[in-house]
Design an enzyme around this catalytic site. Structure first.
Site, short mmCIF file in Angstrom:
data_model
loop_
_atom_site.label_atom_id
_atom_site.label_comp_id
_atom_site.label_asym_id
_atom_site.label_seq_id
_atom_site.Cartn_x
_atom_site.Cartn_y
_atom_site.Cartn_z
N ALA A 66 0.87 -1.17 0.00
CA ALA A 66 0.00 0.00 0.00
C ALA A 66 0.91 1.23 0.00
O ALA A 66 2.07 1.15 0.41
CB ALA A 66 -0.89 -0.02 1.23
N GLY A 109 0.69 -4.96 0.91
CA GLY A 109 -0.50 -5.01 0.05
C GLY A 109 -0.20 -5.69 -1.27
O GLY A 109 -1.09 -6.27 -1.90
N GLU A 112 -0.68 -9.20 -0.59
CA GLU A 112 -2.13 -9.42 -0.39
C GLU A 112 -2.87 -9.41 -1.73
O GLU A 112 -3.79 -10.19 -1.95
CB GLU A 112 -2.66 -8.36 0.57
CG GLU A 112 -2.13 -8.61 2.00
CD GLU A 112 -2.27 -7.42 2.93
OE1 GLU A 112 -2.05 -6.28 2.47
OE2 GLU A 112 -2.58 -7.62 4.12
N GLU A 132 4.96 -4.99 7.01
CA GLU A 132 4.30 -3.87 7.70
C GLU A 132 4.84 -3.67 9.11
O GLU A 132 4.84 -2.56 9.64
CB GLU A 132 2.78 -4.13 7.78
CG GLU A 132 2.04 -4.02 6.46
CD GLU A 132 1.96 -5.33 5.69
OE1 GLU A 132 2.72 -6.27 5.99
OE2 GLU A 132 1.11 -5.42 4.78
#
Ligand code: CAA
Length: 258
Positions: A66, A109, A112, A132
């Protein structure tokens, strides 16, 4: 002013190809990119000519997570109100198979997003992780759940709590990705796999994907019941008749998606 193209899309026969296009930030996934991606996925999903979707990043990075800059100064309330990961739920509703062509970083992300794809063809250079923890947070778009279901507790805890990256080889051994290929071929190999899948019966492809994903959501008995119903349902399609007759007649089937 036209909207910046954060993704690029094209079609190649029955394959719809999407490439993430934020090279300067290693395809960091900001909400605008995710919205454009979800829209294009839905467009391909609704297009009868497309049987399989191929999603790719760049050679250096599939996606490095992200967009940290986009979130860094957000308050809890801002994160809650914009609920950026809700867009990701749109991927779960894509019925056609998604092939991922992964090279370089697939982090946070990015990992993911990769786990939302169905068949993952990775370059031997791929580095996959949920780092993260290094920036004071934890996975927020499915990492703790999908990674654990894919690789089990021991590897998931190792990856999520230490932030270390898995090599492509390790990820393959752990069952997180489907195939590893030399870096020069990762995209062409992913496209080849996508075309090979696109030559199958499109309805059977969609229902088979649906049934496999059901395994993550339900008990074994209910999953088996669901699978059996979908199997029987396929006997109402022309493609089932064509596929089985072609086998009996020793010829190649011509599927119509009907
Ligand atoms: N968000 C925003 N920008 C990013 C980014 C990210 N996730 N990852 C990389 N970038 C940017 C860098 O800031 C840098 O920009 P500048 O050139 O303007 O400085 C550019 O991409 C190139 O990156 P590096 O210079 O850092 O390249 P490197 O080769 O030295 O390192 C890397 C590569 C190891 C991937 C490193 O960039 C990195 O650690 N990135 C962050 C990975 C990460 O923590 N991802 C998780 C994000 S949070 C998340 O995803 C939450 C969730 O669950 C959805």
């Amino acid at each position: 002013m036209t909207e910046e193209a954060l993704i690029l899309s094209e079609t190649d026969r029955h394959v719809g190809i999407i490439r993430l296009n934020r090279p300067k930030v290693l395809n960091a996934l900001n909400p605008q990119l995710m919205t454009q991606l979800a829209e294009q996925m839905e467009t391909f999903d609704g297009d009868d000519a497309i049987h399989v979707i191929l999603l790719a990043g760049s050679e250096r990075a599939w996606a490095a997570g992200a967009d940290i800059g986009d979130m860094a100064e957000c308050s809890t309330l801002q994160m809650y109100q914009r609920d950026q990961f809700a867009t990701w739920d749109r991927f779960k509703r894509i019925k056609k198979p998604i092939v991922a062509a992964v090279s370089g970083y697939a982090l946070g992300g990015g990992c993911e997003l990769m786990m939302l794809c169905d068949v993952v063809i990775a370059s031997e250079t791929a580095q996959i992780g949920q780092p993260e923890i290094n920036i004071g947070v934890m996975p927020g778009a499915g990492g703790t759940q999908r990674l654990t279901r894919a690789v089990g507790k021991a590897t998931a805890m190792d990856v999520i709590l230490t932030g270390r990256f898995l090599s492509a080889k390790e990820a393959l051994a752990a069952g997180l990705i489907s195939r590893v290929v030399p870096k020069e071929h990762y995209f062409t190999e992913a496209l080849r796999v996508a075309h090979a899948m696109a030559a199958k019966g499109p309805i059977a492809l969609r229902l088979a994907k649906d049934a496999v994903l059901k395994a993550f959501e339900t008990t074994l008995s209910e999953g088996l019941e669901y699978e059996r119903k979908l199997f029987y349902m396929l006997f109402s399609t022309e493609d089932q008749k064509e596929g089985m007759r072609a086998f009996m007649e020793k010829r190649k089937p011509k599927f119509k998606g009907k």
